[in-house]
Structure formats: structure tokens, C-alpha cells
Scaffold this motif. Structure first.
Motif, PDB file in Angstrom:
ATOM      1  N   LEU A 197       0.824  -1.204   0.000  1.00  0.00           N
ATOM      2  CA  LEU A 197       0.000   0.000   0.000  1.00  0.00           C
ATOM      3  C   LEU A 197       0.866   1.267   0.000  1.00  0.00           C
ATOM      4  CD1 LEU A 197      -2.729  -1.100   2.545  1.00  0.00           C
ATOM      5  CD2 LEU A 197      -2.977  -0.806   0.070  1.00  0.00           C
ATOM      6  N   LEU A 204       1.891   1.815  -3.362  1.00  0.00           N
ATOM      7  CA  LEU A 204       0.855   2.432  -4.173  1.00  0.00           C
ATOM      8  C   LEU A 204       0.737   3.938  -3.890  1.00  0.00           C
ATOM      9  CD1 LEU A 204      -2.031  -0.205  -4.159  1.00  0.00           C
ATOM     10  CD2 LEU A 204      -0.575   0.477  -6.056  1.00  0.00           C
ATOM     11  N   TYR A 244       3.566   5.366  -5.941  1.00  0.00           N
ATOM     12  CA  TYR A 244       3.633   5.120  -7.383  1.00  0.00           C
ATOM     13  C   TYR A 244       2.304   4.693  -7.985  1.00  0.00           C
ATOM     14  CZ  TYR A 244       8.590   5.144  -6.294  1.00  0.00           C
ATOM     15  OH  TYR A 244       9.814   5.508  -5.855  1.00  0.00           O
ATOM     16  N   GLY A 245       1.333   4.544  -7.139  1.00  0.00           N
ATOM     17  CA  GLY A 245       0.068   4.010  -7.653  1.00  0.00           C
ATOM     18  C   GLY A 245      -0.721   5.010  -8.427  1.00  0.00           C
ATOM     19  N   CYS A 268      -1.758  10.563  -7.747  1.00  0.00           N
ATOM     20  CA  CYS A 268      -1.236   9.291  -7.245  1.00  0.00           C
ATOM     21  C   CYS A 268      -1.787   9.079  -5.861  1.00  0.00           C
ATOM     22  CB  CYS A 268       0.286   9.305  -7.220  1.00  0.00           C
ATOM     23  SG  CYS A 268       1.019   9.488  -8.835  1.00  0.00           S
ATOM     24  N   ALA A 314      -2.793   5.722  -2.946  1.00  0.00           N
ATOM     25  CA  ALA A 314      -2.946   4.283  -2.687  1.00  0.00           C
ATOM     26  C   ALA A 314      -4.396   3.851  -2.836  1.00  0.00           C
ATOM     27  CB  ALA A 314      -2.436   3.956  -1.284  1.00  0.00           C
ATOM     28  N   VAL A 352      -6.483   3.326  -4.992  1.00  0.00           N
ATOM     29  CA  VAL A 352      -6.529   3.219  -6.448  1.00  0.00           C
ATOM     30  C   VAL A 352      -7.958   3.106  -6.946  1.00  0.00           C
ATOM     31  CG1 VAL A 352      -5.765   1.817  -8.427  1.00  0.00           C
ATOM     32  CG2 VAL A 352      -4.232   2.233  -6.497  1.00  0.00           C
ATOM     33  N   THR A 404      -7.917   2.396   1.839  1.00  0.00           N
ATOM     34  CA  THR A 404      -6.683   1.862   1.274  1.00  0.00           C
ATOM     35  C   THR A 404      -6.525   0.443   1.792  1.00  0.00           C
ATOM     36  OG1 THR A 404      -5.725   4.076   1.310  1.00  0.00           O
ATOM     37  CG2 THR A 404      -4.209   2.245   1.091  1.00  0.00           C
ATOM     38  N   ASP A 406      -7.302  -2.174  -3.445  1.00  0.00           N
ATOM     39  CA  ASP A 406      -6.549  -1.213  -4.238  1.00  0.00           C
ATOM     40  C   ASP A 406      -5.384  -1.906  -4.927  1.00  0.00           C
ATOM     41  OD1 ASP A 406      -8.014   1.230  -3.563  1.00  0.00           O
ATOM     42  OD2 ASP A 406      -7.222   0.899  -1.530  1.00  0.00           O
ATOM     43  N   ILE A 407      -4.799  -2.821  -4.244  1.00  0.00           N
ATOM     44  CA  ILE A 407      -3.683  -3.556  -4.849  1.00  0.00           C
ATOM     45  C   ILE A 407      -4.174  -4.352  -6.041  1.00  0.00           C
ATOM     46  CG2 ILE A 407      -1.941  -5.365  -4.434  1.00  0.00           C
ATOM     47  CD1 ILE A 407      -1.887  -4.355  -1.511  1.00  0.00           C
ATOM     48  N   PHE A 445      -4.860  -2.125  -8.895  1.00  0.00           N
ATOM     49  CA  PHE A 445      -3.617  -1.715  -9.527  1.00  0.00           C
ATOM     50  C   PHE A 445      -3.090  -2.822 -10.428  1.00  0.00           C
ATOM     51  CE2 PHE A 445       0.989  -1.396  -9.651  1.00  0.00           C
ATOM     52  CZ  PHE A 445       1.147  -0.084 -10.105  1.00  0.00           C
TER      53      PHE A 445
END
Lengths: 663, 353
Positions: free
Chosen positions: A604, A607, A610-611, A620, A622, A624, A630, A634-635, A638
Motif C-alpha cells: 500500500l 501504491l 507510485y500508484g 497518485c 494508494a 486506487v 486503502t 486497491d492492490i 492496480f
């Protein structure tokens, strides 16, 4: 009949009035005088029998030379008064010292009984009987065919050896007393002091006779002092109570052998003293007349045949400068600069040397003489000597030069001569307009010179005020401390006090350069100008925005990036540095949150850094899937976009392009 | 004597523009290094002026030379004026020109616009005008002089003897001055020992009285400084006084008045509007606060029809003793500038008579 009677009475009345009323005429040659006459003869011509003429001083105009304008021929009986003579020599305390210097006066036959008093006369010709000549300074006095003359208290003296101070031609039975009759220095034979030509019966009484030769006839010399005198001829003369002063060895006819006069014998008279040392006789006065004044207790004291002193200096006798028996203004001071006062300060003094008369009043006038007795009265304390002060009213006197006259009167009614002097009433000074100001810039070494000053004219012409804006041109002045000197000038060219103030001249500031570029480098400085440029087009002196660093070739890991600015002059600024961590293009998730545990939180955190979904917003986060939490979803989201399968395929799972992972 | 008069007239009244030389004297450091500017008045008098020249003493905080300066050549010496901050439109530089003691031994000298502790006039026809004399003025103290002209001065100081001592002066003119011996125990405010002259349009303040002889005394105002009974040979007329002492000098018969409320100085003179503002301006006639029934008794009450007091006539007292020279009355400018940009200043100039 009655008409004849009245006509007769009128004529008698006119005659009475004309004979009983004596006019006074003033003569003064000063251009500004208030006197009616400016030459003697005109006054004489206008006068009637018995009139009085005051001849006022003129010597200041001609350097003590006799003045032709003061010449006259008089053929009626007159009284002529002057101010005396040798006043500056004998009266050092007086400021009224001028004399009436007459070239020639001729008393014609009709002038019988005329009085001349207080004058300086170069040549006096008496051709009338009963002339009263007293208190005068005469170079040559000549009497021709006259009787009953009275020559008293005069200084009859000439500097010219050829002159005969007293010449009597066929003139008899006169009186010559209390005079000084002399040449100014001892003379050679043939230079006469007194010459009686066919004249006799003269009473020479109380005279000093000096420096020359005498020819006398049947005359009496008594109470006289003889100094360096030779009687060349003295037929039938008598000498009584005289003093012969020891002097130069002049031979006399008294001594048949021609011995000096200190050896002669006077046998014709009585009580004659000879061989008298002059130092034991004269008081030592050095003036032309005063030198013959005897001192108290001398051989002359009390031995005259009338019981007085031998010589002319007796009470009622000769008076120095001819100032006796008559009032004289002796001092007259005014303030020449009235400075716009309505009162003119006048300080005066006057004197009369008389045992019976005193000065009792004064009067003054401005510009126009109203006549004796018609002036503005001046109250004074009566006496033989008076002095005082008054403020002459000039309130209505116009601008320009003016004359003030002052005189005094005695108890017996004698007026002094009128002493005049000039004064000026100034115009009220105009307020000058301000013409300009001028200024000079000078350095401390000293170069201020108003001859080279910058001048600003007063644009408000005609005003006494001026307002100026000075723009100082300092080009060419090296930086440093200077002085500004400023002063004003009025329309008459008068300049005032200089106002001085310091002025610091500074170097010119350079033009503000623009910011032209940045350059950056990583870890190792390649040198100015060798870094990676970031060009700034259209920039000014300030750049406040993002820059993009290119890190291609920089290996992953910890590095330092350096950045510096460059201006339009090519100058670089201080190099700033920033630590960075470079990662590979493939994501490598490590202990992203630095908690030393590799877990989902690192994912996270990754993210968060860089997410960024490439949706154009460059946001940007986390979160997403934007569900507000979060978490693992979200992962997964992504990965749905960027995860790669075993075939190396990135992107969405087919059929799930719009899916997001939500709970 | 008449010729002398003409010469005096020419010397006194020829315009200043015709003067041969006008010499600047400034004893401030730095300024004195400028060319044609001298720092010592004594040196200028001894070595740098001729008869008829003018000397301008410039602003300074310290007296010129210090001690006595003897003026033995016929020159005119001008200063800056005084009380420069009290009145409008005087000088941009408020510093005065000061002299400790000035002894004048040359005839026809003129001194104007200077702050001087002691002045001794020992020559004829000297003019002392528009000066602030703070201790003593002596006329003819070493011998007789004629026609000293003392006008438009502010003479105020503490003197145990006479503030103004006219020892021996013929035809003195004391006119349009303020004279105040602040030493109540002083012997005199003005004392005439020997001499004669006119005393016109002055203000006599302080407590010591005045001893006059041989003078015309007109158009003056006497606060507490009166004419001593021992004075002699005076014409005293058209004067005002706080007290009734003028009755001994002819009183109303000579147009002398005093003793009534309107003769109090506060009634006659402006002590309210200018008090605390201008040390000399406050003695101007109070024309705006007088008794509506009687008016100001000093107005047009002089023998010449002008006002009584020092602000009267053609030679009226001049505020701050500004001499007859133009001045830089105000200067507002930066004290620095640059080579290319220069600098600017706004200046106000004023001419005078």
C-alpha cells in the motif's frame, strides 16, 4: 493841500522805515545752500545802507585758496560778517572750521563806516573813511586817502615777502590796535610789514609787529611787541611801553652804527623793554597768530600804559581765529544716514567770547531759510558757551538731498552765521525680486567655485519668493562624498548665505539579469555549463515552477542530484543538492514503509508513491479504486491495470476492463 | 563736512551689487577646504578683505574664532539671522552665525544678522542692525564716537551693569530694537553717560531702568524698565508704559500714556498667539485681540503717525533678524544620488531688503 500833506508824511514814513530797518543777507556758494546769494557782489548790489551780509564758509571747495566769487566792491555802508579764520589750527575741538575766503574787497568812497568782521581776505582796499576792520585775517590791507579808520584785532599777515601787509597811503588819524601785523618769517631789507606813505597820526596800540621793515610817520607806537622788526624810517614817531624781542641781528636806524637791535637804544619813549628773550615772553603756541600770545607772568604783564598787558592778547583784544565779541556755531553734527527716521539727530555747540553778551536761543530750518528769527526754535541753556541736541523734524521731507541750517542769537540780538550741512533722505528700498538660485557640487578636496555654478532662474519673475526643483546631474562623479552648495541671488545681484549639504554619490546599480536556465547533474559535478540544461524561455528574474530531471542511465539506488541556476549574464548561482533514490522501471516492492516487515502495508505504501493511474489527472494515491479505503482491493485494482501475466501481457483481464475491485 | 556727508552717503547706500568682493566664511569642518571659503573671521579681516568688501558668516554651531574679534577695516559683515526655527521662511539651515565678542574700531562698518554676546563700537558711523546681542552692547566706551546706528536688534541678556551702555556717543540712533536686561539686579537696561541722540520705536523690557541724557525719546514702549528720574535734557513724547512713570515726563500733554489695563503688555502686544512660537514675533502689535472700544493704544499712536513699538515704520524690526540678503529658505532633497540617476531637491528662495 491835504494830498500834499499826506504825500509828505508817506515819504517821511518810507524814509524812516527804510533807514530803521536793516536787512540781513546770506551768501553761500554751496550748490545746495538755502542762502539767497551765492556770490558776494550780488548780495552787495541788493543791499541797502546799513544792511548786514553774512559771508558763509566756502573754503572746503577750493582747498583754502581765496575765491573770486567772494570778491566785491562796496560803495554803501554795510556790515559784513564771516565765520573767522584759522579755526582748524586754533580750535581743535570745533567741527565748524570753514572760512569765508575772499579774494578782493574794495571799499569805495561811499562805503564810509562799513564794518568787515570775521573774514579771510587776500586783498583789502579801503577807500572810504571810518572803516571798521576787525577780527579778520588779511594778507594785504591798503588804505588810500581815508580818515578815521579803525583797524582792530586782525591778523594782517602775508606769506609773500613782496606783499606789504599794512600800507597806508595818505591816510591819517586812524587807530591800529590789537593786531598782529607780520610776515610769516624774517625778511630781508626792503620787505615791509608796515609802510606809511604820506600818512600820519596813526595810533599803533597793543599790536605785534614782526618779520620785516617799517616805514612810519608821526605815529604813536605803544604797548606793542616788535619781533625781528626794523624801523627803516620813523620820523616823528613815539614809542612808549613797548617790548623789543631779542631776535635775528637786524640792523635798525635806532643804532647809527647798524648794530643788531638787541644792542639798540630806544631813547624816544618811556618804559620800553629791549633784549627780551622770546622764550620768556611767548607762551609757545605754534599757530600763525597764537605764536604771539604772551604767557601769564611774562614781561608783558600789566606794564602797558593802560595797565593791561603789552601786546594784542588782552581781554577785549585779539581773539584767536577772530572769534570774539560775536556768536559762532562751533560744532554741528548730524546723522548723515537718517535711515528713514522722521527725526534727524542734530548735536550742536556755539560760543561767544564776550564779557557782556550771552547766547540765549537757537533756531533751525530745513531747505528753506525763513529768515533770521523765523526758524524752528531750539531751546537751550543760555551762556557764553552752549551745547545741546535736538531732533529736526524731517517727517515730511521728501527723498533726496537736503540742507539743514542752524544758528544762534545772543541776548543783544546778534545772530551767528548760519551753519549749513546736507543730509539725504533715502527712498524706501524696494523689495528686490528673487532672480535665481545657483548651485555647485564640490568634493571634499575643495573645488567649489560659484563662477562655474549651475543657475536656475526664478520662473516666478518679480516675486521675492521662488520655488525650484533641482535635478543634480551626477554623471561623471566618482562614487563618494560631495557637498552641494546652494544660494540665492536677487535682482540686484546680491547673493546670500550658502546652504551646504552633503551628497553621497553611489555607483550605478546593474541591470537586473533574467534567469536563463538551470543545469543539473547527479552525484558528480561535470563543471559549470556541463550539466544537464533546463532552458527557461521567456523567464524573468524569478522562476517558480516544476522542473523535470532526466535520470536515464542513473543506476537504481541512493544518489544526489545537484541543481543550479544561470542568469542572462551567464553567471551561475550556488549549487543546491537533493538526495534521491532511483529505482528500476520494474517495480520492486521492498520494505516500502521501512517498518522492517515485508507485508501488504508495503504494497500500500508503494501504491501511495507510485500508484498513479494514468487517467490524465496525475493523481497518485494508494486508494486506487477510489473507494475511500486503502486496502487489498486497491492492490488488486492496480494489478488489474499494470500486472503482467506469465505471457508478459500487461493490463486488464479481458472482459473486466471497467471493473474495479470493491467490497 | 558736506563733502564728508556725500562720501558717507555713497558708502552707505551704493548697491551691494557694486561691491568689490564678497567673502564667505564658514568654520564647519570640510566646508572650509573649499576654495574661496575661509574658516576664520579674524584671518579674513586681517588678510583677505579691503575697504568696502562684504563678509558673509555662514551657519555654524560654534562661534567664529572664539573670543574677541576686532573689525579694523571698513567692511560689511552679514550673518544668517537668528531664531531661525521660530519664524517662517528664514533659512533652510537653522544654525546661526555666532561671535563671542566683536570690537569695531573702523568707521562705517556694518554688522547685520549675527548672534553676538558682546559688541563694542569704538568708531564713527557704525551700523549694527538685525543682530541678536546676548550680553552687552557698548558704544564709545574707550572714547567719543559719532552717529552709531543701532536698529532692529534683539538685545536680551543678563548684565549686572548696563545691557546697552552708551558711554560717549554723539547723535546715536537707537531705533526699532528690543532691549531686555534680564538681570533684575542690573544697574541699567540702557545707560547714556555722555552723548546725544534719538531713541525711537523700541521696546524696553526687564526690570533695570534706563538713564538717558540729551535725547529725543519717542514711540517706545516701556514694560517695567522705566526712565530714571536722573535723566536729563530729554524730549519724551508719544510713548506707552505699563506704569504711570511717564507722567513725570510730560504725561498726556506729551502724548505719553500708561498705567491702564490696556497698557499692560499682554494688551498691547501679542503674547498669546505667538508666545512659545516665536521669541521675537510675539512682540508684534496685537491687532486681533484688542479692546473693541479703545483699540490697541499703540496703533498709529507714534509721533510720526505710525505704530508705537519696534514693529513700526520703514525700518521695522525684521523677524529673526534676517539680513538684507537673499536666502535659501527651504531645502528638501535626498542626501544621496547615483551617477546616472543623479538626485533632486526642492528649494525655496527668498529675497529681502
Amino acid at each position: 493841500m491835504n494830498m500834499y500833506k499826506y504825500t509828505f508824511l508817506l515819504v517821511v514814513g518810507l524814509l524812516i522805515s527804510s533807514t530803521s530797518w536793516s536787512a540781513i543777507h546770506r551768501v553761500n556758494i554751496h550748490p545746495n545752500t538755502t542762502a539767497l546769494y551765492q556770490d558776494f557782489q550780488s548780495a552787495v548790489d541788493a543791499a541797502f545802507d546799513g544792511d548786514t551780509i553774512y559771508l558763509e564758509a566756502n573754503s572746503q571747495f577750493i582747498s583754502e585758496t581765496f575765491f573770486a566769487t567772494y570778491s566785491a566792491t562796496i560803495d554803501i555802508p554795510l556790515v559784513v560778517f564771516g565765520p573767522g579764520y584759522l579755526i582748524a589750527d586754533n580750535k581743535p575741538g570745533y567741527n565748524v572750521v570753514d572760512e569765508a575766503l575772499c579774494s578782493t574787497i574794495n571799499l569805495g568812497p561811499g562805503a564810509a563806516g562799513t564794518t568787515l568782521r570775521g573774514l579771510s581776505i587776500n586783498d583789502l582796499q579801503v577807500n572810504s573813511d571810518f572803516a571798521q576792520i576787525d577780527h579778520n585775517f588779511i594778507s594785504q590791507l591798503e588804505l588810500n586817502n581815508v580818515l578815521g579808520y579803525d583797524i582792530e584785532q586782525n591778523l594782517i599777515s602775508s606769506p609773500n615777502p613782496a606783499d606789504i601787509p599794512l600800507l597806508l597811503n595818505n591816510s591819517n588819524n586812524g587807530n591800529v590796535s590789537f593786531n598782529i601785523i607780520a610776515h610769516e618769517s624774517p625778511q630781508a631789507p626792503g620787505q615791509y610789514v608796515v609802510f606809511q606813505n604820506l600818512s600820519s597820526g596813526t595810533d599803533f596800540n597793543h599790536n605785534v609787529m614782526a618779520n620785516g621793515f617799517v616805514v612810519a610817520e608821526a605815529s604813536l607806537f605803544h604797548n606793542c611787541i616788535f619781533v625781528d622788526l626794523t624801523f627803516e624810517d620813523f620820523d616823528l614817531c613815539n614809542f612808549n611801553n613797548d617790548i623789543f624781542v631779542t631776535g635775528a641781528p637786524v640792523a635798525t636806524d635806532f643804532d647809527a652804527e647798524g648794530n643788531p637791535n638787541d644792542q639798540m637804544q630806544i631813547l624816544l619813549g618811556s618804559n620800553v623793554q629791549t633784549e627780551i628773550d622770546p622764550s620768556l615772553l611767548f607762551a609757545g603756541n605754534v599757530t600763525l597768530d597764537g605764536q604771539y600770545e604772551t604767557y601769564p607772568g611774562s614781561f608783558a604783564d600789566g606794564v602797558a600804559d593802560d595797565g593791561t598787558n603789552i601786546g594784542p592778547f588782552n581781554f577785549g583784544g585779539y581773539g584767536l581765529s577772530g572769534q570774539s565779541d560775536f556768536p559762532f556755531v562751533t560744532n554741528l553734527f548730524i546723522a548723515e544716514n537718517t535711515e528713514f527716521s522722521y527725526l534727524l539727530p542734530v548735536t550742536y555747540s556755539a560760543v561767544i567770547d564776550s564779557g557782556t553778551d550771552i547766547i540765549i536761543e537757537g533756531e533751525y530750518f530745513v531747505d528753506n531759510d525763513p529768515g533770521f528769527g523765523g526758524g524752528v526754535p531750539v531751546t537751550l541753556t543760555p551762556g557764553n558757551t552752549v551745547d545741546g541736541f535736538f531732533g529736526a523734524n524731517i517727517a515730511t521731507t521728501l527723498t533726496g538731498a537736503h540742507v539743514i541750517g542752524f544758528r544762534v542769537r545772543t541776548q543783544s540780538g546778534l545772530w551767528s552765521g548760519t551753519e549749513e550741512t546736507t543730509f539725504v533722505v533715502d527712498p524706501i528700498p524696494p523689495l528686490p525680486s528673487l532672480a535665481s538660485i545657483s548651485y555647485v557640487i564640490s568634493d571634499v578636496a575643495g573645488s567649489a567655485d560659484f563662477a562655474t555654478a549651475n543657475i536656475l532662474d526664478n520662473q516666478d519673475g518679480g516675486s521675492d519668493l521662488g520655488f525650484f526643483t533641482i535635478t543634480y546631474d551626477l554623471s561623471g562623479y566618482a562614487p563618494g562624498l560631495y557637498y552641494l552648495s546652494v544660494r540665492a541671488k536677487d535682482e540686484f545681484g546680491v547673493e546670500g548665505t550658502t546652504y551646504v549639504t552633503p551628497m553621497l554619490v553611489l555607483e550605478d546599480q546593474e541591470e537586473l539579469p533574467t534567469l536563463s536556465a538551470f543545469e543539473y547533474f547527479v552525484d558528480v559535478d561535470p563543471g559549470y555549463g556541463e550539466g544537464n540544461p533546463i532552458l527557461l524561455s521567456g523567464a524573468e528574474d524569478l522562476f517558480d515552477s516544476d522542473v523535470q530531471f532526466e535520470l536515464t542511465g542513473v543506476p537504481p539506488g541512493q544518489h544526489t542530484i545537484y541543481l543550479r541556476a544561470k542568469d542572462s549574464n551567464g553567471a551561475y548561482g550556488v549549487t543546491q543538492q537533493q538526495d534521491i533514490y532511483v529505482v528500476t522501471d520494474q517495480f520492486s516492492i521492498l520494505d516500502q514503509n521501512n517498518d522492517c516487515v515485508i507485508d501488504i502495508l508495503d504494497l500500500l505504501a508503494f501504491l501511495g508513491d507510485y500508484g498513479c493511474i494514468d487517467d490524465g489527472t496525475n493523481n497518485c494515491s494508494a486508494d486506487v479504486n477510489s473507494d475511500g479505503a486503502t486496502d487489498i482491493l486497491d492492490i488488486l485494482t492496480f494489478l488489474m491495470f499494470y500486472g503482467a501475466d506469465c505471457q508478459g501481457t500487461f493490463g486488464l483481464v479481458p472482459g473486466q476492463e471497467s471493473s474495479t475491485f470493491t467490497e | 563736512m558736506r563733502s564728508t556727508s556725500t562720501i558717507l552717503f555713497l558708502i552707505f547706500f551704493c548697491p551691494l551689487v557694486g561691491l568689490a568682493t564678497q567673502v564667505r566664511v564658514n568654520n564647519n569642518l570640510g566646508i572650509a577646504d573649499e576654495i574661496i571659503v575661509h574658516s576664520s573671521l579674524a584671518d579674513v579681516l586681517a588678510n583677505h578683505v579691503a575697504i568696502g568688501d562684504s563678509i558673509i558668516l555662514e551657519h555654524s554651531l560654534i562661534p567664529y574664532d572664539g573670543g574677541n574679534i576686532t573689525v579694523d577695516v571698513m567692511v560689511r559683515i552679514f550673518g544668517t539671522g537668528y531664531f531661525l526655527g521660530d519664524n517662517d521662511c528664514t533659512q533652510a539651515d537653522l544654525r546661526t552665525a555666532k561671535i563671542d565678542q566683536l570690537t569695531i574700531t573702523a568707521d562705517l562698518v556694518l554688522v547685520s544678522g549675527i548672534e553676538i554676546e558682546t559688541v563694542l563700537v569704538e568708531a564713527n558711523n557704525v551700523r549694527l542692525t538685525r543682530c541678536n546681542i546676548t550680553s552687552h552692547l557698548g558704544l564709545g566706551t574707550t572714547g567719543p564716537i559719532i552717529t552709531p546706528f543701532i536698529s532692529q536688534n534683539f538685545i536680551e541678556g543678563s548684565n549686572a551693569g548696563a545691557l546697552v551702555d552708551i558711554a560717549n556717543a554723539t547723535n546715536f540712533i537707537i531705533k526699532n530694537n528690543f532691549m531686555n536686561n534680564t538681570n533684575a539686579a542690573g544697574t541699567h537696561n540702557v545707560r547714556v553717560t555722555t552723548g546725544s541722540g534719538v531713541i525711537l520705536n523700541n521696546l524696553f523690557f526687564g526690570e533695570p531702568d534706563n538713564l538717558f541724557h540729551n535725547a529725543v525719546v519717542q514711540n517706545n514702549y516701556f514694560e517695567d524698565s522705566e526712565i530714571m528720574p536722573a535723566s536729563t535734557s530729554l524730549t519724551v513724547s508719544f510713548n506707552l508704559a505699563r506704569s504711570t512713570f511717564l507722567t513725570a515726563w510730560g504725561g498726556a500733554a506729551n502724548s505719553n500714556y500708561g498705567g491702564d489695563p490696556e497698557h499692560e503688555p499682554d494688551s498691547v502686544y501679542c503674547f498669546t498667539l505667538m508666545d512659545g512660537v516665536s521669541r521675537d514675533g510675539k512682540y508684534q502689535l496685537n491687532a486681533w485681540n484688542t479692546d473693541p472700544n479703545t483699540g490697541n493704544p499703540a496703533t498709529n499712536a507714534g509721533a510720526d503717525g505710525n505704530d508705537i513699538g519696534m514693529y513700526s515704520g520703514v525700518t521695522t524690526y525684521v523677524l529673526s533678524g534676517m539680513p538684507k540678503l537673499p536666502s535659501i529658505a527651504k531645502y528638501n532633497g535626498s542626501v544621496q544620488g547615483t551617477q546616472s540617476g543623479g538626485s533632486t531637491a526642492v528649494v525655496k528662495g527668498k529675497s529681502r531688503r
